[in-house]
Design a protein around this motif. Structure first.
Motif, PDB file in Angstrom:
ATOM      1  N   ASN A 209       0.827  -1.200   0.000  1.00  0.00           N
ATOM      2  CA  ASN A 209       0.000   0.000   0.000  1.00  0.00           C
ATOM      3  C   ASN A 209       0.866   1.256   0.000  1.00  0.00           C
ATOM      4  O   ASN A 209       0.586   2.220  -0.697  1.00  0.00           O
ATOM      5  CB  ASN A 209      -0.909   0.021   1.237  1.00  0.00           C
ATOM      6  N   GLN A 210       1.917   1.221   0.813  1.00  0.00           N
ATOM      7  CA  GLN A 210       2.852   2.330   0.937  1.00  0.00           C
ATOM      8  C   GLN A 210       4.264   1.815   0.669  1.00  0.00           C
ATOM      9  O   GLN A 210       4.551   0.632   0.860  1.00  0.00           O
ATOM     10  CB  GLN A 210       2.798   2.929   2.351  1.00  0.00           C
ATOM     11  N   ASN A 224       2.258   6.758  -0.984  1.00  0.00           N
ATOM     12  CA  ASN A 224       1.372   5.785  -1.595  1.00  0.00           C
ATOM     13  C   ASN A 224       2.048   5.200  -2.837  1.00  0.00           C
ATOM     14  O   ASN A 224       2.650   5.928  -3.627  1.00  0.00           O
ATOM     15  CB  ASN A 224       0.067   6.489  -1.965  1.00  0.00           C
ATOM     16  N   ALA A 304      -2.810  -0.381  -4.915  1.00  0.00           N
ATOM     17  CA  ALA A 304      -3.621   0.815  -4.693  1.00  0.00           C
ATOM     18  C   ALA A 304      -4.468   1.191  -5.896  1.00  0.00           C
ATOM     19  O   ALA A 304      -5.243   2.149  -5.836  1.00  0.00           O
ATOM     20  CB  ALA A 304      -2.710   1.988  -4.318  1.00  0.00           C
TER      21      ALA A 304
END
Length: 343
Positions: A209-210, A224, A304
């Motif tokens: 996600n990150q 992100n 994402a």
């Protein structure tokens, strides 16, 4: 949540100080799959070993689940490590033990009763997809199966955090994808926070996600995954993105398109996130008196969302083309670049 403040690790080598991790500050939300990427020597493996104090920090502070890891004594640290699982590139299995005995090992150390231990081991074998291989020894397993044992063992004591140090680097692409899918499944089922250390951008793309980018012991860029992919800032980040997005190939493609399509305006459209699912080209064709020719395009998926690039040849009156370009610019999560205009 994991909070890291001013983390530093200095090694002594031939009377010289070698700084492996340098004033690193980072916050990782609970339940996140957080990627840390860097080339060899960036300090990422040292960083992940500092989190459970397999390496002792030279300075700095680490807080995991409201417990300051850097302030614990040896006895407290042993207990805290039960809540921090770790898997390794080369599996680190006990070769004289079967699959179930390897998974049971941390439970034995923790003093878990035999019946409860057996029940927990079977749960984990089912979770990681090793049913039927309980009595096998590591020498009888494939690389992917060995890593599944390593994952099950790391989960034995119900940790809240799972550290993965180059967990897929020794695996072939198909097995890598299977292991990454397993980690996503574990994250969703158990709510684990997963910190993934890697030098492979496709690993970050697939499940994180990150992401934080490390260079010379420091975090030089983070955010992100989709944002980092579409707008990399640092040169090292651009190199990683280039690996997966084919930036150099795209530059060659633009040159070829300009050479091969002499008429009209050439546009490069970039679609981010939900925009990859929009029927933008169809909408433009209906709204404006222009002719569209789709020349080339691709979509890359991240955890994402998607990121797409499309090259379009537009022909018609300049005023109508300008109106179409303005319309595209008004769209959320779509970027447009005029790469050639000969009207």
């Amino acid at each position: 949540m994991i909070s890291i403040e001013g983390l530093r690790k200095v090694f002594k080598l031939n009377n010289n100080d070698i700084t492996a991790v340098d004033d690193l500050t980072l916050t990782i939300p609970e339940g996140e799959i957080f990627g840390v990427i860097g080339y060899s020597g960036a300090g990422k493996s040292t960083f992940v070993r500092l989190l459970n104090r397999l390496e002792e920090p030279s300075s700095g502070r680490i807080v995991i689940d409201n417990q300051e890891i850097t302030a614990l004594n040896s006895k407290q640290l042993r207990l805290a490590r039960q809540g921090i699982g770790m898997i390794f590139q080369h599996f680190n299995l006990l070769w004289s033990r079967t699959v179930e005995a390897n998974i049971a090992f941390p439970l034995e150390i923790a003093g878990v009763p035999k019946e409860e231990r057996a029940r927990r081991v079977q749960e984990l074998i089912d979770l990681v997809g090793l049913s039927g291989r309980e009595k096998a020894y590591p020498s009888q397993l494939s690389g992917g199966q060995k890593q599944r044992v390593g994952i099950a063992r790391a989960l034995a004591n119900n940790p809240k955090v799972l550290l993965c140090d180059e967990a897929t680097s020794a695996l072939d692409p198909e097995t890598t994808n299977a292991i990454l899918n397993l980690l996503v499944d574990i994250n969703q089922k158990l709510g684990l926070t997963i910190i993934l250390i890697t030098h492979e951008m496709h690993v970050i793309r697939k499940i994180c996600n990150q992401v934080a980018v490390m260079e010379q012991g420091r975090i030089v860029e983070q955010g992100n995954v989709l944002d980092v992919f579409t707008h990399p800032v640092q040169s090292v980040t651009k190199k990683f993105v280039q690996q997966i997005m084919g930036t150099n190939e795209e530059e060659d493609d633009i040159t070829n398109l300009i050479d091969n399509y002499k008429d009209g305006t050439l546009l490069k459209l970039q679609f981010i996130g939900e925009a990859t699912n929009q029927t933008l080209i169809s909408e433009i064709a209906k709204r404006f008196d222009i002719h569209l020719n789709i020349l080339q395009g691709k979509i890359t998926q991240t955890q994402a969302g998607g990121y797409g690039t499309l090259f379009v040849q537009v022909m018609g009156e300049q005023e109508e083309i300008d109106r179409a370009v303005s319309f595209i610019q008004e769209q959320t999560s779509v970027e447009v670049e005029v790469i050639r205009d000969v009207n």
